[in-house]
Design a protein around this motif. Structure first.
Motif, PDB file in Angstrom:
ATOM      1  N   ARG A 126      14.591  59.535   0.021  1.00  0.00           N
ATOM      2  CA  ARG A 126      15.763  59.433  -0.858  1.00  0.00           C
ATOM      3  C   ARG A 126      16.971  58.846  -0.102  1.00  0.00           C
ATOM      4  O   ARG A 126      17.653  57.958  -0.590  1.00  0.00           O
ATOM      5  CB  ARG A 126      16.073  60.844  -1.369  1.00  0.00           C
ATOM      6  CG  ARG A 126      17.150  60.957  -2.420  1.00  0.00           C
ATOM      7  CD  ARG A 126      17.090  62.395  -2.964  1.00  0.00           C
ATOM      8  NE  ARG A 126      18.253  62.833  -3.671  1.00  0.00           N
ATOM      9  CZ  ARG A 126      18.358  62.938  -4.998  1.00  0.00           C
ATOM     10  NH1 ARG A 126      17.335  62.553  -5.752  1.00  0.00           N
ATOM     11  NH2 ARG A 126      19.440  63.386  -5.579  1.00  0.00           N
ATOM     12  N   ILE A 146      14.867  57.187  -8.533  1.00  0.00           N
ATOM     13  CA  ILE A 146      15.675  56.073  -8.018  1.00  0.00           C
ATOM     14  C   ILE A 146      14.822  54.991  -7.350  1.00  0.00           C
ATOM     15  O   ILE A 146      15.319  54.213  -6.549  1.00  0.00           O
ATOM     16  CB  ILE A 146      16.757  56.583  -7.032  1.00  0.00           C
ATOM     17  CG1 ILE A 146      16.140  57.427  -5.909  1.00  0.00           C
ATOM     18  CG2 ILE A 146      17.802  57.406  -7.770  1.00  0.00           C
ATOM     19  CD1 ILE A 146      17.120  57.806  -4.805  1.00  0.00           C
ATOM     20  N   ILE A 153      19.602  50.275  -0.574  1.00  0.00           N
ATOM     21  CA  ILE A 153      20.217  49.609  -1.730  1.00  0.00           C
ATOM     22  C   ILE A 153      21.152  48.510  -1.232  1.00  0.00           C
ATOM     23  O   ILE A 153      21.244  47.439  -1.814  1.00  0.00           O
ATOM     24  CB  ILE A 153      20.960  50.652  -2.607  1.00  0.00           C
ATOM     25  CG1 ILE A 153      19.944  51.532  -3.348  1.00  0.00           C
ATOM     26  CG2 ILE A 153      21.909  49.971  -3.598  1.00  0.00           C
ATOM     27  CD1 ILE A 153      20.564  52.741  -4.059  1.00  0.00           C
ATOM     28  N   ASP A 154      21.830  48.767  -0.116  1.00  0.00           N
ATOM     29  CA  ASP A 154      22.780  47.800   0.443  1.00  0.00           C
ATOM     30  C   ASP A 154      22.132  46.506   0.921  1.00  0.00           C
ATOM     31  O   ASP A 154      22.823  45.523   1.147  1.00  0.00           O
ATOM     32  CB  ASP A 154      23.528  48.424   1.632  1.00  0.00           C
ATOM     33  CG  ASP A 154      24.533  49.453   1.179  1.00  0.00           C
ATOM     34  OD1 ASP A 154      25.039  49.332   0.052  1.00  0.00           O
ATOM     35  OD2 ASP A 154      24.816  50.387   1.959  1.00  0.00           O
ATOM     36  N   LEU A 155      20.822  46.520   1.137  1.00  0.00           N
ATOM     37  CA  LEU A 155      20.135  45.309   1.603  1.00  0.00           C
ATOM     38  C   LEU A 155      19.257  44.687   0.508  1.00  0.00           C
ATOM     39  O   LEU A 155      18.393  43.870   0.801  1.00  0.00           O
ATOM     40  CB  LEU A 155      19.309  45.613   2.860  1.00  0.00           C
ATOM     41  CG  LEU A 155      20.110  45.982   4.114  1.00  0.00           C
ATOM     42  CD1 LEU A 155      19.170  46.369   5.252  1.00  0.00           C
ATOM     43  CD2 LEU A 155      21.006  44.837   4.570  1.00  0.00           C
ATOM     44  N   ASN A 156      19.523  45.068  -0.740  1.00  0.00           N
ATOM     45  CA  ASN A 156      18.761  44.521  -1.879  1.00  0.00           C
ATOM     46  C   ASN A 156      17.264  44.787  -1.774  1.00  0.00           C
ATOM     47  O   ASN A 156      16.463  43.964  -2.217  1.00  0.00           O
ATOM     48  CB  ASN A 156      18.968  43.008  -2.015  1.00  0.00           C
ATOM     49  CG  ASN A 156      20.314  42.658  -2.601  1.00  0.00           C
ATOM     50  OD1 ASN A 156      21.112  43.542  -2.920  1.00  0.00           O
ATOM     51  ND2 ASN A 156      20.571  41.374  -2.761  1.00  0.00           N
ATOM     52  N   GLN A 172      19.048  55.286  -0.475  1.00  0.00           N
ATOM     53  CA  GLN A 172      20.507  55.171  -0.579  1.00  0.00           C
ATOM     54  C   GLN A 172      21.036  54.103   0.383  1.00  0.00           C
ATOM     55  O   GLN A 172      21.951  53.358   0.049  1.00  0.00           O
ATOM     56  CB  GLN A 172      21.186  56.517  -0.303  1.00  0.00           C
ATOM     57  CG  GLN A 172      21.159  57.458  -1.507  1.00  0.00           C
ATOM     58  CD  GLN A 172      21.698  58.835  -1.159  1.00  0.00           C
ATOM     59  OE1 GLN A 172      21.044  59.587  -0.432  1.00  0.00           O
ATOM     60  NE2 GLN A 172      22.862  59.173  -1.664  1.00  0.00           N
ATOM     61  N   SER A 173      20.453  54.067   1.574  1.00  0.00           N
ATOM     62  CA  SER A 173      20.880  53.090   2.565  1.00  0.00           C
ATOM     63  C   SER A 173      20.347  51.692   2.237  1.00  0.00           C
ATOM     64  O   SER A 173      21.068  50.701   2.341  1.00  0.00           O
ATOM     65  CB  SER A 173      20.398  53.515   3.956  1.00  0.00           C
ATOM     66  OG  SER A 173      20.762  52.567   4.916  1.00  0.00           O
ATOM     67  N   ARG A 206      16.520  48.524   9.617  1.00  0.00           N
ATOM     68  CA  ARG A 206      16.740  47.375  10.497  1.00  0.00           C
ATOM     69  C   ARG A 206      15.557  47.160  11.425  1.00  0.00           C
ATOM     70  O   ARG A 206      15.123  46.022  11.653  1.00  0.00           O
ATOM     71  CB  ARG A 206      18.004  47.577  11.324  1.00  0.00           C
ATOM     72  CG  ARG A 206      19.289  47.441  10.505  1.00  0.00           C
ATOM     73  CD  ARG A 206      20.483  47.619  11.426  1.00  0.00           C
ATOM     74  NE  ARG A 206      21.749  47.497  10.741  1.00  0.00           N
ATOM     75  CZ  ARG A 206      22.842  46.945  11.275  1.00  0.00           C
ATOM     76  NH1 ARG A 206      22.807  46.481  12.512  1.00  0.00           N
ATOM     77  NH2 ARG A 206      23.964  46.877  10.597  1.00  0.00           N
ATOM     78  N   TYR A 257      15.857  39.215   1.643  1.00  0.00           N
ATOM     79  CA  TYR A 257      16.656  40.338   1.165  1.00  0.00           C
ATOM     80  C   TYR A 257      16.750  40.431  -0.340  1.00  0.00           C
ATOM     81  O   TYR A 257      17.567  41.129  -0.865  1.00  0.00           O
ATOM     82  CB  TYR A 257      18.049  40.271   1.794  1.00  0.00           C
ATOM     83  CG  TYR A 257      17.909  40.166   3.267  1.00  0.00           C
ATOM     84  CD1 TYR A 257      17.574  41.283   4.012  1.00  0.00           C
ATOM     85  CD2 TYR A 257      17.991  38.951   3.905  1.00  0.00           C
ATOM     86  CE1 TYR A 257      17.361  41.190   5.376  1.00  0.00           C
ATOM     87  CE2 TYR A 257      17.790  38.853   5.261  1.00  0.00           C
ATOM     88  CZ  TYR A 257      17.475  39.979   5.987  1.00  0.00           C
ATOM     89  OH  TYR A 257      17.252  39.887   7.321  1.00  0.00           O
ATOM     90  N   GLN A 258      15.944  39.672  -1.030  1.00  0.00           N
ATOM     91  CA  GLN A 258      15.978  39.855  -2.481  1.00  0.00           C
ATOM     92  C   GLN A 258      14.570  40.082  -2.978  1.00  0.00           C
ATOM     93  O   GLN A 258      13.652  39.387  -2.639  1.00  0.00           O
ATOM     94  CB  GLN A 258      16.642  38.693  -3.193  1.00  0.00           C
ATOM     95  CG  GLN A 258      15.981  37.375  -2.963  1.00  0.00           C
ATOM     96  CD  GLN A 258      16.985  36.259  -3.101  1.00  0.00           C
ATOM     97  OE1 GLN A 258      18.166  36.507  -3.247  1.00  0.00           O
ATOM     98  NE2 GLN A 258      16.497  35.051  -3.063  1.00  0.00           N
ATOM     99  N   GLN A 259      14.462  41.104  -3.784  1.00  0.00           N
ATOM    100  CA  GLN A 259      13.188  41.453  -4.380  1.00  0.00           C
ATOM    101  C   GLN A 259      12.080  41.523  -3.349  1.00  0.00           C
ATOM    102  O   GLN A 259      10.962  41.121  -3.580  1.00  0.00           O
ATOM    103  CB  GLN A 259      12.858  40.458  -5.490  1.00  0.00           C
ATOM    104  CG  GLN A 259      14.025  40.401  -6.481  1.00  0.00           C
ATOM    105  CD  GLN A 259      13.696  39.645  -7.713  1.00  0.00           C
ATOM    106  OE1 GLN A 259      13.141  38.559  -7.640  1.00  0.00           O
ATOM    107  NE2 GLN A 259      14.028  40.218  -8.852  1.00  0.00           N
ATOM    108  N   GLN A 285      19.602  53.452   8.011  1.00  0.00           N
ATOM    109  CA  GLN A 285      19.873  52.023   8.168  1.00  0.00           C
ATOM    110  C   GLN A 285      19.164  51.496   9.424  1.00  0.00           C
ATOM    111  O   GLN A 285      18.596  50.406   9.416  1.00  0.00           O
ATOM    112  CB  GLN A 285      21.385  51.810   8.278  1.00  0.00           C
ATOM    113  CG  GLN A 285      21.826  50.433   8.680  1.00  0.00           C
ATOM    114  CD  GLN A 285      21.970  49.429   7.554  1.00  0.00           C
ATOM    115  OE1 GLN A 285      22.028  48.233   7.804  1.00  0.00           O
ATOM    116  NE2 GLN A 285      22.032  49.888   6.320  1.00  0.00           N
TER     117      GLN A 285
END
Lengths: 380, 380
Positions: free
Chosen positions: B21, B48, B28-31, B25-26, B291, B6-8, B287
């Motif tokens: 888009r 963005i 962003i919450d999961l990095n 937006q969704s 997932r 979940y990072q980078q 989302q």
């Protein structure tokens, strides 16, 4: 303000942390172009905005940044006020107004403001140095000694329970405040636009981490009676109106054991105590802040579902590249909404994300909070 | 898949429109770090994300883009399939799978798939050219003639009501399909991850614009009985399982006057008929797509509040820089959520944004739809 407003309108945000990040997520819906200033090149907003790396407290940096923008707001209070005042003189809109941020930057001025305007707050005395604290302490034990300027997230506060603690007092201008033996701590978020339209969110109830002095989780709406709920809304409204502030204001209050509300602290921006509004309320605090500063109609603040918000803090003993364990298990629970803040490095108690949980049934909600707190960990 | 995931983590998205888009937006919450490819330098995702301007149908462009990413997905079907297949061979994950996108790119293959797998759909015959249509038309009037490949958003479909319309038939491989005299059109979104976990969203009911052949508004949940709701979920589940697809799939169906459900079209990505899930359901379609492709547990799909979604289309007779009138009035209505897509230029029927309205009371909801449709306009 014309309808053309919503395209390629440049909003400047001082601060690029998680509050700015969630503000951007909301503002994308209004075609707002976000310009963000933050001293950390890897700040949570850096990847999703027009990002400038620079000091928020430096006059020239803030001036140069602000001059490129159509409207300037903040997501942290520790910014250069002189530059913001100068930008206002040059015709830029700055919301919240620089004078409001200035007042809130100094806990001494903040407390005097409450006193002058009849806002209920804990009894206090201003202190100039440590010897002032020694002088007044006897009348105020137990007390909290707070630094006037520069305190942040549990920094800048010392609890004085006996004369043995007096050495911890700050040798700098501060406030000595009677420690409140409170039953609950609640928070209310209120918004106001330039037309003076005010809206109050339902109050939330906070539960603090015993060591880190950070909110551990919150419950929305707060489990208090209607009279107290109305009183809390009345206090929050009174503060934002007396400040003539534009934007959103978070008002943290103590509920004392004899059922009085006392204002503890205020923050003129989106706030940790309003994260849950993204999923649990008709309008989120982020959208409400944007609406307030853009001069739009305020949104309905109704709580749609009971909610809890759990801060996801870096584990003690872990400093380095963050690893999220238990994320899968938490995502599998109905009603969980995980928000990670895009921070590569973790350290003890660093705010790395939060989880909002919504559930119609409050007992079920509380079980889910326990599960999330037990399961989701940020380590290295 | 480790927790470091979940990072980078670089997710590549082919297509940079409004669906991308909202996916960002969704996400962003999961990095998630979004890398987007689109031929339009000003595409809705361009500001963005890590944005690459390039052709989605060009082999080399898609290969070069995909090689930088850890996982590749789409928000539009018209992409280079050979490149995606090559990326899979090189060990990249591509969800939905290239074979699924390929099947859906061709309406002829899609229809044959339904027939082979017992999925109910309108009676049809494959046509190679216009003279085929002339030959078969008598048995199929009224009918729709659909281009096999390249149709999009109401393009590529001709309605044949009598022999006078036969000249409109495409002189290219297509499908001649019996026109369904339907009572309603509904859509169901279903998701599936690599572990085979499937979740179905409650169905929505669509109302079409009479001229533009675009969804004008939708109601969620659809006003159909439980037996039909279950049948719709069963059909959607059957399709995604038979495709062995990973991701989300939108299934549009006709409800015939004798209460049968026939599959009209499918789309293997977030879909216009699922926008309302952002505010109205426990988990949004965006989302849920993330997932599914990331191999996470599917979210709960429950509809929390009745909702309507109104597409905000460019007004007829207006081409140029977009101006949004009535936005203030619409934002003032409780339960409205305005989503603008960041498109500078409007043209007749261009999708410029949408408004989701949530309301516990369906009559009140319908009044608000009328108000929004009457009030909010995109002109120049």
């Amino acid at each position: 303000m014309t309808n053309k407003f919503y395209q390629q309108f440049r909003l400047g945000v001082l601060g690029g942390g998680q509050l700015g990040r969630m503000l951007i997520q909301s503002g994308i819906d209004l075609n707002i172009e976000f310009n963000v200033l933050d001293p950390d090149a890897n700040a949570p907003c850096s990847q999703i905005s027009h990002f400038t790396c620079g000091k928020l407290t430096d006059f020239d940096t803030v001036m140069a940044f602000g001059e490129k923008c159509d409207l300037i707001t903040i997501e942290i209070e520790n910014v250069n006020i002189d530059a913001l005042k100068e930008l206002v003189k040059k015709g830029k809109k700055v919301f919240p107004q620089p004078e409001v941020i200035e007042l809130i930057q100094d806990k001494r001025v903040q407390k005097q403001f409450y006193k002058e305007h009849g806002i209920p707050t804990a009894e206090f005395i201003l202190t100039e140095n440590r010897s002032d604290v020694l002088k007044y302490a006897s009348a105020f034990v137990p007390s909290a000694h707070k630094l006037g300027k520069g305190g942040y997230d549990g920094q800048g506060v010392q609890i004085i329970r006996s004369t043995d603690d007096l050495h911890k007092a700050f040798d700098a201008p501060g406030v000595l405040e009677k420690l409140i033996d409170f039953e609950k701590e609640i928070a209310v978020i209120v918004s106001r636009n330039e037309r003076g339209e005010v809206r109050v969110f339902p109050s939330v109830e906070m539960v603090f981490h015993p060591e880190a002095n950070l909110v551990e989780y919150l419950l929305s709406p707060a489990q208090i009676d209607d009279a107290l709920e109305n009183r809390a809304a009345e206090i929050a409204t009174s503060i934002i109106e007396k400040l003539k502030m534009v934007g959103i204001l978070a008002v943290e209050m103590f509920l004392t054991k004899d059922h009085k509300l006392l204002v503890n602290e205020i923050a003129p921006r989106p706030h940790n105590s309003g994260h849950h509004t993204i999923e649990a309320n008709a309008t989120s605090q982020y959208q409400q802040h944007l609406r307030a500063i853009l001069g739009l109609a305020p949104g309905n603040t109704e709580a749609i579902l009971p909610a809890a918000m759990v801060n996801l803090l870096g584990e003690e003993g872990h400093t380095g590249v963050a690893n999220y364990s238990g994320l899968e298990e938490v995502l599998a629970i109905t009603g969980t909404h995980v928000h990670l803040y895009g921070k590569k490095m973790t350290k003890p108690f660093r705010k790395m994300g939060h989880v909002t949980i919504v559930d119609r049934d409050v007992d079920s909600l509380k079980k889910k909070i326990d599960f999330v707190k037990k399961t989701l960990k940020v380590t290295t």
